[in-house]
Design an enzyme around this catalytic site. Structure first.
Site, mmCIF file in Angstrom:
data_model
loop_
_atom_site.group_PDB
_atom_site.id
_atom_site.type_symbol
_atom_site.label_atom_id
_atom_site.label_comp_id
_atom_site.label_asym_id
_atom_site.label_seq_id
_atom_site.Cartn_x
_atom_site.Cartn_y
_atom_site.Cartn_z
ATOM 1 N N ASP A 122 1.737 -4.632 -0.287
ATOM 2 C CA ASP A 122 0.595 -3.741 -0.065
ATOM 3 C C ASP A 122 0.040 -3.531 -1.463
ATOM 4 O O ASP A 122 0.659 -2.847 -2.285
ATOM 5 C CB ASP A 122 1.052 -2.408 0.540
ATOM 6 C CG ASP A 122 -0.125 -1.465 0.757
ATOM 7 O OD1 ASP A 122 -1.085 -1.514 -0.043
ATOM 8 O OD2 ASP A 122 -0.096 -0.686 1.707
ATOM 9 N N HIS A 123 -1.122 -4.113 -1.743
ATOM 10 C CA HIS A 123 -1.542 -4.131 -3.151
ATOM 11 C C HIS A 123 -1.811 -2.726 -3.701
ATOM 12 O O HIS A 123 -1.814 -2.537 -4.907
ATOM 13 C CB HIS A 123 -2.721 -5.083 -3.373
ATOM 14 C CG HIS A 123 -4.057 -4.554 -2.962
ATOM 15 N ND1 HIS A 123 -4.492 -4.559 -1.666
ATOM 16 C CD2 HIS A 123 -5.063 -4.005 -3.674
ATOM 17 C CE1 HIS A 123 -5.705 -4.038 -1.610
ATOM 18 N NE2 HIS A 123 -6.077 -3.696 -2.818
ATOM 19 N N HIS B 231 -2.405 0.943 3.330
ATOM 20 C CA HIS B 231 -2.731 1.637 2.082
ATOM 21 C C HIS B 231 -2.658 3.163 2.238
ATOM 22 O O HIS B 231 -2.032 3.855 1.430
ATOM 23 C CB HIS B 231 -4.138 1.264 1.608
ATOM 24 C CG HIS B 231 -4.383 -0.222 1.529
ATOM 25 N ND1 HIS B 231 -3.399 -1.114 1.223
ATOM 26 C CD2 HIS B 231 -5.505 -0.959 1.709
ATOM 27 C CE1 HIS B 231 -3.917 -2.344 1.218
ATOM 28 N NE2 HIS B 231 -5.176 -2.271 1.515
#
Ligand code: BG6
Length: 509
Positions: A200-201, A263
């Site tokens: 999950d960036h 996010h």
């Protein structure tokens, strides 16, 4: 106690001293796609330039499009130049791109994996990658299970000659709890949990990590970080952009799956979790999972009291007229995909009982901003005239852009009277630190190669997040009613009402 370790060993464990990963090869499936050219390779290039990559390193792109090494490298270089207005150093690029290879193959065919295995073995000999491989699933999610099976059946779920094998899975990880469980089961047939890096960036963003730093390295916030002092929390992930050319993907995903499940839920976990005993993968992830377990499940017949969706129509953003969602490329004229979501969540535990967490995201909102706002309760008594109109204290962690932290406090207006006004105390990263904030993928790719999964998602985290959203997804599938909002506004009126009926309102960040 007497310290028995040698100084060299102590230095090796010192978090301030950059570590260099083992020699290794990273294999990217879906290498002809956008993510590889726009994010992964630029991040690896930055690491190469900063001398954070091992000398013995290789990137192997795998995709169906036939391409020579040269064509692949050229394509990546062009994209890199677009991303780096400061230019690309020829010296760094020459040595970096010498380690970039491409293998055209169909990921549904066993032959592709046999060929890949032989190819990697050669690289071990020629580039010294020593049997260590990271496989990055950047392909269409419909191929994730197929690729994992292909790798497993070819024996690539283990490194060669005692080396390691790791698997990176991009989002979306499933499209609901059932499919996420199936995908987890498919992967676990071949890979151990310790080999799996679900990405999950947002967790690679410095300011997201700073939520933990702020909370657990300062003694002044934590005593107030609970239902006694916090009135409510607002988490905003707002974007001014629309869906661009990603209509095909987005139409199937929608804002709940695209942003909230991953996010926004991760930000919620970091904001609400208990202090971990250590900053390591198990301690941090264990605490995050506890938050997801404690999040109240929304009753099926009360979804509309907790969740609002919306879709943007034609409007104006930054002075430009923009099309409505249903007019975008690849979107049908009667699409019921949501581009906006607002949720009210409760964490039913000792710390947060009764404190709502409002979470929202949307495309084509007035600006791009991600922030967490902790709104404190008002003071119990206002001894100064006019102080009853004072805004309560708000601590805002600004994730992007203009990364920083600000605290709204009441202060006396200079002069002879005793007028109080709200002012902000600001910390701006850009001015407090000289270092440039690295892109999220740099941090995550480095951690992957170093074998540190702390900033990656464990299977129970992703399943927990899907579980919380299940009732909302089901209700929205059954009820086709879609509130609209004009592009450039802060979302549908229903979202305002969600807070208004509780005497609160959304911030205008
Ligand atoms: C991605 C979503 O995960 O995150 C996109 O798929 C979104 O729709 C993007 O635009 C936002 O990321 P960032 O880093 O620009 O905030």
């Amino acid at each position: 106690m007497v310290e028995t370790r040698l100084p060299a060993e102590l230095l090796r464990d010192d978090p301030r001293i950059p570590k260099t990963p083992d020699p290794s090869a990273i294999v990217i499936f879906g290498a002809s796609g956008d993510l590889t050219a726009r994010k992964l390779v630029p991040a690896l290039y930055e690491l190469a330039e900063g001398r954070r990559l091992p000398m013995e390193f290789a990137i192997v792109g795998v995709a169906r499009t036939p391409m020579s090494y040269e064509e692949f490298r050229e394509k990546l270089r062009r994209s890199l130049e677009e991303q780096r207005p400061g230019g690309v150093s020829d010296d760094v690029w020459d040595s970096f791109s010498g380690g970039i290879f491409y293998l055209a193959g169909d990921s549904k065919k066993a032959g592709t994996y046999r060929e890949l295995k032989g190819f990697l073995k050669n690289l071990d000999n020629e580039r010294g990658t020593r049997g260590n491989r990271a496989f990055y699933l950047a392909s269409s999610p419909t191929l994730f299970s197929t690729i994992v099976e292909g790798l497993g059946e070819a024996g690539m779920n283990e490194g060669e000659d005692g080396g390691w094998a790791r698997l990176v899975v991009e989002k979306p990880f499933g499209r609901d709890l059932t499919s996420a469980r199936e995908l987890n089961a498919d992967i676990r047939r071949y890979f151990e949990e310790t080999q799996i890096y679900r990405i999950d960036h947002y967790l690679g963003k410095e300011t997201v990590q700073n939520i933990l730093a702020l909370r657990f390295s300062n003694s002044i916030f934590e005593p107030l970080w609970n239902q006694h002092y916090v009135d409510h929390v607002q988490i905003t992930v707002a974007e001014d952009l629309g869906i661009g050319s990603r209509g095909g993907f987005y139409e199937d995903a929608g804002a709940l799956r695209d942003i909230i499940q991953n996010h926004a839920m991760q930000i919620l976990c970091l904001t609400a979790m208990e202090p971990p005993a250590a900053f390591d993968a198990e301690s941090v992830r264990e605490e995050k999972v506890k938050v997801l377990k404690a999040a109240r499940r929304i009753p099926a017949d009360e979804v509309e009291d907790f969740a609002v969706r919306g879709q943007y129509t034609r409007g104006w953003v930054w002075g430009e007229e923009t099309p409505g969602y249903r007019e975008e490329e690849d979107i049908g004229p009667d699409s019921t995909t949501e581009t906006y979501v607002a949720l009210k969540l409760y964490i039913d535990n000792w710390r947060w009982a009764g404190t709502p967490f409002y979470v929202r995201t949307g495309k084509r909102l007035p600006k791009r901003v991600t922030e967490i706002a902790i709104q404190f309760k008002p003071t119990p008594h206002a001894p100064f005239a006019g102080a009853e109109n004072l805004e309560p204290n708000v601590l805002v962690v600004r994730v992007q852009p203009e990364e920083g932290v600000s605290l709204k406090i009441g202060a006396k207006v200079p002069g002879s009277g005793f007028e109080i006004r709200s002012v902000n105390m600001d910390l701006l990263y850009g001015t407090a630190f000289l270092e440039e904030v690295p892109d999220a993928y740099q941090r995550l790719l480095l951690d992957l190669m170093l074998g540190d999964p702390t900033l990656f998602i464990r299977s129970d985290e992703t399943e927990g997040a899907w579980d919380i959203l299940g009732p909302v997804m089901r209700a929205w599938t059954e009820n086709g009613e879609m509130p609209f909002y004009p592009a450039g506004s802060w979302g549908p009126d229903e979202a305002e009402k969600l807070l208004k009926r509780e005497g609160r309102r959304w911030r205008r960040p």
